[in-house]
Enzyme design. Structure first.
Site, PDB file in Angstrom:
ATOM      1  N   HIS A 102      37.310  36.160  40.590  1.00  0.00           N
ATOM      2  CA  HIS A 102      38.732  35.944  40.283  1.00  0.00           C
ATOM      3  C   HIS A 102      39.520  36.444  41.498  1.00  0.00           C
ATOM      4  O   HIS A 102      39.122  37.427  42.126  1.00  0.00           O
ATOM      5  CB  HIS A 102      39.234  36.803  39.122  1.00  0.00           C
ATOM      6  CG  HIS A 102      38.598  36.584  37.793  1.00  0.00           C
ATOM      7  ND1 HIS A 102      37.437  37.190  37.415  1.00  0.00           N
ATOM      8  CD2 HIS A 102      38.996  35.848  36.725  1.00  0.00           C
ATOM      9  CE1 HIS A 102      37.140  36.832  36.165  1.00  0.00           C
ATOM     10  NE2 HIS A 102      38.056  36.023  35.724  1.00  0.00           N
ATOM     11  N   ASP A 105      39.970  40.177  41.533  1.00  0.00           N
ATOM     12  CA  ASP A 105      38.769  41.015  41.713  1.00  0.00           C
ATOM     13  C   ASP A 105      38.600  41.377  43.182  1.00  0.00           C
ATOM     14  O   ASP A 105      38.196  42.480  43.522  1.00  0.00           O
ATOM     15  CB  ASP A 105      37.457  40.272  41.370  1.00  0.00           C
ATOM     16  CG  ASP A 105      37.418  39.644  40.015  1.00  0.00           C
ATOM     17  OD1 ASP A 105      38.100  40.134  39.117  1.00  0.00           O
ATOM     18  OD2 ASP A 105      36.655  38.650  39.860  1.00  0.00           O
TER      19      ASP A 105
HETATM   20  C1  XLS Z   1      35.905  36.186  29.608  1.00  0.00           C
HETATM   21  C2  XLS Z   1      35.459  35.095  30.455  1.00  0.00           C
HETATM   22  C3  XLS Z   1      35.801  35.264  31.931  1.00  0.00           C
HETATM   23  C4  XLS Z   1      35.675  33.947  32.653  1.00  0.00           C
HETATM   24  C5  XLS Z   1      36.358  33.911  33.973  1.00  0.00           C
HETATM   25  O1  XLS Z   1      35.513  36.334  28.473  1.00  0.00           O
HETATM   26  O2  XLS Z   1      34.089  34.912  30.262  1.00  0.00           O
HETATM   27  O3  XLS Z   1      34.998  36.230  32.510  1.00  0.00           O
HETATM   28  O4  XLS Z   1      34.344  33.581  32.840  1.00  0.00           O
HETATM   29  O5  XLS Z   1      37.703  34.151  33.876  1.00  0.00           O
END
Ligand code: XLS
Ligand code: NI
Ligand code: NI
Length: 437
Positions: A102, A105
């Site tokens: 993300h 991140d």
């Molecule tokens: C959350 C989601 C997230 C997505 C990416 O539950 O799995 O991690 O994969 O935003």
């Protein structure tokens, strides 16, 4: 250069008999299963948010329990750079070919959008160099439009268009970064795109807004020539009570209703499917049936805990069923098997990160081999084929061709009387699957 995982070398395949916890028992990247190597089939990816940024926190313990050497620097950008170097060291030592992130991140958010974007540019430049040095590629990028306080009432579905604009601006930049890094996909997960109370919610309005956001994303993708696949990741709830991208079926019909069907595929996550009251293989099958299974987030929930525990996948039935669906559609490329999975709070050692990923990779490698044998042997497929044989001839064929009416059906029943009873053979099929494990 600083080493973040000293004492841990390249993880290698040592076979099922090895006692070495830092070795693969089944995943052998270059070994062929059918026409492709395991690496080509599985396309494993390491996620930045859990693996590098996870702290082992939970609602009762918001202070991180994991001490990570890449978190030592006091300057946030120095920390971000250390984290990126550690991510590539980890992913390289593990031998996973891909990573995923993300925006927030990899570079911490600053006070203004402009500053945040500058920070991203700096970190993306480093990531690009590290990708070049290591050969590790980007499976997908995404934007975090759910953690910041401004997104409390949603991003694209926020009642305030000012917040919508923020989400769009963030996604624009995250898509540019993904393109710069040669990302193969771009993911939309609707974290707070849902509601917690219908009394304050205009549901139809919010869904129309979401469609606008996705149309803007499609337009921008075309404008900048981003070649990756746009993926939507369904999830029924958490953090909202009701998320609009509930499950594969809901998302597919949303896409159809808003003239977006041809532009998106789905990224199916195991623990999201189970939260929706399905199995992982159910949602994979629904997506694949429409030619829309793009990628998977591999993890698992805990049947005794009712939330997205995001544990590493170790269940061989689940990985086998998943790989059956994936093999039958001819693979996931340009998607992959992305470990959207985290360590438990008590697994705070650096080695635990390796154990977890190795376990997940071995589980999927075994699932791949077992699924390949099940499909090659053909007993399950033959059974299903014969179960539907009636639709390939006579009255079945006539119905499917659209040439039969209610009157024809009535005449058919008058002529043929009662239908024969045929067993579904579920117990035999389940036992048969066990014989391949
Ligand atoms: C959350 C989601 C997230 C997505 C990416 O539950 O799995 O991690 O994969 O935003
Ligand atoms: Ni999840
Ligand atoms: Ni996910």
């Amino acid at each position: 250069m600083k080493e973040f995982f000293p004492g841990i070398g390249q993880i290698r395949f040592e076979g099922p008999k090895t006692k070495n916890p830092l070795a693969f028992r089944c995943y052998n990247a270059e070994e062929k299963v059918g026409k492709k190597t395991m690496a080509e089939h599985l396309r494993f990816s390491v996620v930045y948010w859990h693996t590098m940024k996870g702290g082992g926190t939970d609602p009762f313990g918001p202070t991180p329990v994991y001490d990570r050497p890449w978190d030592a620097a006091t300057d946030p950008m120095a920390r971000a750079e250390d984290t990126m170097r550690a991510a590539f060291e980890f992913t390289g030592k593990l031998g996973a070919p891909f990573w995923a992130f993300h925006d927030r991140d990899i570079a911490p958010e600053a006070d203004t959008l402009a500053e945040s974007n500058q920070r991203l540019d700096r970190i993306v430049a480093l990531a690009k160099t590290l990708q070049k040095d290591t050969g590790i590629k980007l499976l997908w990028g995404t934007s975090n439009c759910f953690s910041h306080a401004r997104f409390t009432h949603g991003a694209g579905t926020n009642p305030d268009p000012h917040v919508f604009a923020w989400a769009a601006a963030q996604i624009k930049k995250a898509m540019e970064c993904t393109k710069t890094l040669g990302g193969m996909n771009y993911v939309f997960w609707g974290g707070r795109e849902g509601y917690s109370n219908l009394l304050n919610t205009h549901l139809k309005q919010e869904q129309d807004q979401m469609a606008r956001l996705l149309h803007m994303a499609v337009d921008y993708k075309k404008k900048i020539g981003f070649k990756g696949t746009l993926l939507i990741e369904p999830k029924p709830k958490e953090p909202t009570k009701h998320q609009y991208d509930y499950d594969a079926a809901t998302v597919l019909s949303f896409l159809r209703a808003h003239d977006l069907f041809d532009e998106f595929s789905l990224n199916i996550e195991a623990n999201h499917a189970t939260l929706a009251g399905h199995t992982f293989e159910h949602d994979l099958t629904v997506a694949a049936a429409e030619g829309r299974l793009g990628s998977i987030d591999a993890n698992r929930g805990d049947p005794l805990l009712g939330w997205d525990t995001d544990q590493f996948p170790t269940d061989l039935y689940s990985s086998t069923y998943a790989m059956m669906v994936i093999l039958k559609q001819g693979g996931l490329k340009p998607g992959g098997v992305n470990f959207d999975a985290k360590l438990r709070r008590g697994s705070f050692d650096l080695e635990d990160l390796f154990h977890a990923h190795i376990g997940g990779m071995d589980a999927f490698a075994r699932g791949l081999k077992i699924a390949h044998r099940i499909i090659e042997d053909g007993q399950v497929d033959d059974f299903v084929k014969s179960r539907y044989a009636g639709w390939r001839r006579g009255v079945g064929k006539q119905i499917l061709s659209g040439k039969a009416s209610f009157q024809d059906m009535e005449a058919y029943v008058h002529q043929h009387g009662e239908a024969a009873k045929t067993s579904g053979r579920e117990e035999w099929l389940e036992a048969l699957i066990n014989s391949y494990l």
